[in-house]
Design a protein around this motif. Structure first.
Motif, PDB file in Angstrom:
ATOM      1  N   VAL A 197       0.846  -1.194   0.000  1.00  0.00           N
ATOM      2  CA  VAL A 197       0.000   0.000   0.000  1.00  0.00           C
ATOM      3  C   VAL A 197       0.883   1.246   0.000  1.00  0.00           C
ATOM      4  O   VAL A 197       1.776   1.387   0.839  1.00  0.00           O
ATOM      5  CB  VAL A 197      -0.925   0.026   1.238  1.00  0.00           C
ATOM      6  CG1 VAL A 197      -1.794   1.279   1.233  1.00  0.00           C
ATOM      7  CG2 VAL A 197      -1.784  -1.238   1.290  1.00  0.00           C
ATOM      8  N   TYR A 198       0.605   2.127  -0.957  1.00  0.00           N
ATOM      9  CA  TYR A 198       1.368   3.365  -1.108  1.00  0.00           C
ATOM     10  C   TYR A 198       0.454   4.568  -0.943  1.00  0.00           C
ATOM     11  O   TYR A 198      -0.690   4.553  -1.404  1.00  0.00           O
ATOM     12  CB  TYR A 198       2.011   3.435  -2.505  1.00  0.00           C
ATOM     13  CG  TYR A 198       3.013   2.346  -2.770  1.00  0.00           C
ATOM     14  CD1 TYR A 198       4.364   2.546  -2.521  1.00  0.00           C
ATOM     15  CD2 TYR A 198       2.606   1.108  -3.255  1.00  0.00           C
ATOM     16  CE1 TYR A 198       5.289   1.540  -2.761  1.00  0.00           C
ATOM     17  CE2 TYR A 198       3.528   0.096  -3.496  1.00  0.00           C
ATOM     18  CZ  TYR A 198       4.864   0.325  -3.241  1.00  0.00           C
ATOM     19  OH  TYR A 198       5.775  -0.676  -3.470  1.00  0.00           O
ATOM     20  N   THR A 200      -2.796   0.329  -3.960  1.00  0.00           N
ATOM     21  CA  THR A 200      -2.335  -0.985  -3.505  1.00  0.00           C
ATOM     22  C   THR A 200      -1.951  -1.821  -4.718  1.00  0.00           C
ATOM     23  O   THR A 200      -2.779  -2.072  -5.595  1.00  0.00           O
ATOM     24  CB  THR A 200      -3.423  -1.720  -2.701  1.00  0.00           C
ATOM     25  OG1 THR A 200      -3.850  -0.877  -1.626  1.00  0.00           O
ATOM     26  CG2 THR A 200      -2.899  -3.029  -2.130  1.00  0.00           C
ATOM     27  N   LEU A 201      -0.690  -2.240  -4.763  1.00  0.00           N
ATOM     28  CA  LEU A 201      -0.163  -3.026  -5.876  1.00  0.00           C
ATOM     29  C   LEU A 201       0.054  -4.477  -5.454  1.00  0.00           C
ATOM     30  O   LEU A 201       0.380  -4.748  -4.300  1.00  0.00           O
ATOM     31  CB  LEU A 201       1.180  -2.459  -6.352  1.00  0.00           C
ATOM     32  CG  LEU A 201       1.200  -1.052  -6.944  1.00  0.00           C
ATOM     33  CD1 LEU A 201       2.595  -0.723  -7.441  1.00  0.00           C
ATOM     34  CD2 LEU A 201       0.190  -0.907  -8.063  1.00  0.00           C
ATOM     35  N   ARG A 250      10.007   1.041 -10.433  1.00  0.00           N
ATOM     36  CA  ARG A 250       9.427   2.392 -10.374  1.00  0.00           C
ATOM     37  C   ARG A 250       7.982   2.420 -10.880  1.00  0.00           C
ATOM     38  O   ARG A 250       7.540   3.345 -11.558  1.00  0.00           O
ATOM     39  CB  ARG A 250      10.313   3.394 -11.129  1.00  0.00           C
ATOM     40  CG  ARG A 250      11.700   3.541 -10.498  1.00  0.00           C
ATOM     41  CD  ARG A 250      12.563   4.567 -11.169  1.00  0.00           C
ATOM     42  NE  ARG A 250      12.177   5.942 -10.900  1.00  0.00           N
ATOM     43  CZ  ARG A 250      12.441   6.624  -9.784  1.00  0.00           C
ATOM     44  NH1 ARG A 250      13.084   6.034  -8.790  1.00  0.00           N
ATOM     45  NH2 ARG A 250      12.066   7.874  -9.645  1.00  0.00           N
ATOM     46  N   GLN A 251       7.260   1.395 -10.519  1.00  0.00           N
ATOM     47  CA  GLN A 251       5.931   1.182 -11.095  1.00  0.00           C
ATOM     48  C   GLN A 251       4.932   2.279 -10.763  1.00  0.00           C
ATOM     49  O   GLN A 251       4.208   2.742 -11.652  1.00  0.00           O
ATOM     50  CB  GLN A 251       5.377  -0.178 -10.631  1.00  0.00           C
ATOM     51  CG  GLN A 251       4.009  -0.485 -11.231  1.00  0.00           C
ATOM     52  CD  GLN A 251       3.553  -1.886 -10.927  1.00  0.00           C
ATOM     53  OE1 GLN A 251       4.345  -2.739 -10.535  1.00  0.00           O
ATOM     54  NE2 GLN A 251       2.274  -2.148 -11.099  1.00  0.00           N
ATOM     55  N   VAL A 252       4.856   2.683  -9.508  1.00  0.00           N
ATOM     56  CA  VAL A 252       3.859   3.688  -9.135  1.00  0.00           C
ATOM     57  C   VAL A 252       4.087   4.979  -9.920  1.00  0.00           C
ATOM     58  O   VAL A 252       3.152   5.560 -10.490  1.00  0.00           O
ATOM     59  CB  VAL A 252       3.890   3.976  -7.614  1.00  0.00           C
ATOM     60  CG1 VAL A 252       2.978   5.154  -7.264  1.00  0.00           C
ATOM     61  CG2 VAL A 252       3.468   2.742  -6.829  1.00  0.00           C
ATOM     62  N   PRO A 302       1.703  13.171 -12.548  1.00  0.00           N
ATOM     63  CA  PRO A 302       3.083  12.911 -12.116  1.00  0.00           C
ATOM     64  C   PRO A 302       3.194  12.790 -10.595  1.00  0.00           C
ATOM     65  O   PRO A 302       2.606  13.588  -9.863  1.00  0.00           O
ATOM     66  CB  PRO A 302       3.855  14.137 -12.621  1.00  0.00           C
ATOM     67  CG  PRO A 302       2.990  14.760 -13.656  1.00  0.00           C
ATOM     68  CD  PRO A 302       1.581  14.434 -13.294  1.00  0.00           C
ATOM     69  N   THR A 303       3.941  11.795 -10.144  1.00  0.00           N
ATOM     70  CA  THR A 303       4.136  11.589  -8.705  1.00  0.00           C
ATOM     71  C   THR A 303       5.114  12.625  -8.153  1.00  0.00           C
ATOM     72  O   THR A 303       6.209  12.799  -8.678  1.00  0.00           O
ATOM     73  CB  THR A 303       4.658  10.167  -8.433  1.00  0.00           C
ATOM     74  OG1 THR A 303       3.620   9.236  -8.711  1.00  0.00           O
ATOM     75  CG2 THR A 303       5.096   9.995  -6.984  1.00  0.00           C
TER      76      THR A 303
END
Length: 198
Positions: A84-85, A147-148, A154-156, A166-167
């Motif tokens: 979880v991010y 949640t991945l 660097r997926q997220v 953009p993150t």
């Protein structure tokens, strides 16, 4: 990179598990020939290794162990351990973007697996990042909980960029049932193997 696997034949009694809140700009390894900050600057426990990676420019939960089997279970995407991010993105996320992230987006290394995604308010117990992110006054930001169930490089960041968000800041808050609650950046604590539900 010293990501060598932890010892494979360790007993449950000998297993050590450490959870660490990795600060921004710290490498997920114990040595570095360029004198950058590493885990060694924070953790003085021998023979533990990170279960999975967390990029230098990302923050949050890292689990370290001396048990190779546990390391594999936590890091291996095939084991379906949700990670979880909390993600601060540039722009105001809309439902079309959220639906695309949930369904899976095409990246150079393939289509991402379905993810759990929701728009959230800025987390209450969030610490200030050092250095702070660069915000542009004319562009709003929003927060996502993502949640991945896989672990592309660097997926997220690549996923949110693909949908036009953009993150700016990326924090891993939870792996399986273990989360960061109560840990400040740079702090770690040892937990019992039985606390991890996988």
């Amino acid at each position: 990179m010293n990501r060598k696997p932890a010892h494979k034949t360790i007993s449950a009694e000998q297993t050590r598990v450490i959870i660490f809140n990795k600060p921004f700009n710290v490498l997920t390894q114990f040595t570095d020939d360029q004198n950058r900050k590493t885990l060694k600057d924070f953790i003085n426990v021998k023979d533990v290794y990170a279960a999975g990676r967390l990029d230098k420019d990302s923050e949050g939960l890292l689990i370290l162990t001396n048990n190779g089997q546990l390391q594999h279970q936590l890091a291996n995407p095939d084991k379906k351990q949700g990670k979880v991010y909390w993600v601060q993105v540039e722009g105001q996320a809309n439902q079309t973007q959220i639906d695309a992230l949930k369904k899976g987006v095409p990246l150079k290394d393939g289509l991402t697996k379905p993810a759990l995604v929701e728009i959230i308010p800025e987390p209450n117990d969030l610490w200030p990042r050092n250095p702070p992110i660069r915000e542009r006054q004319s562009i709003p930001t929003s927060w996502l909980k993502l949640t991945l169930f896989e672990g592309k490089n660097r997926q997220v960041r690549r996923m949110t960029a693909h949908v036009g968000l953009p993150t700016l800041r990326l924090i891993r808050h939870q792996i399986a049932n273990i989360n960061l609650d109560g840990l400040e950046p740079g702090q770690w604590r040892e937990i019992d193997l039985s606390e991890i539900k996988i």
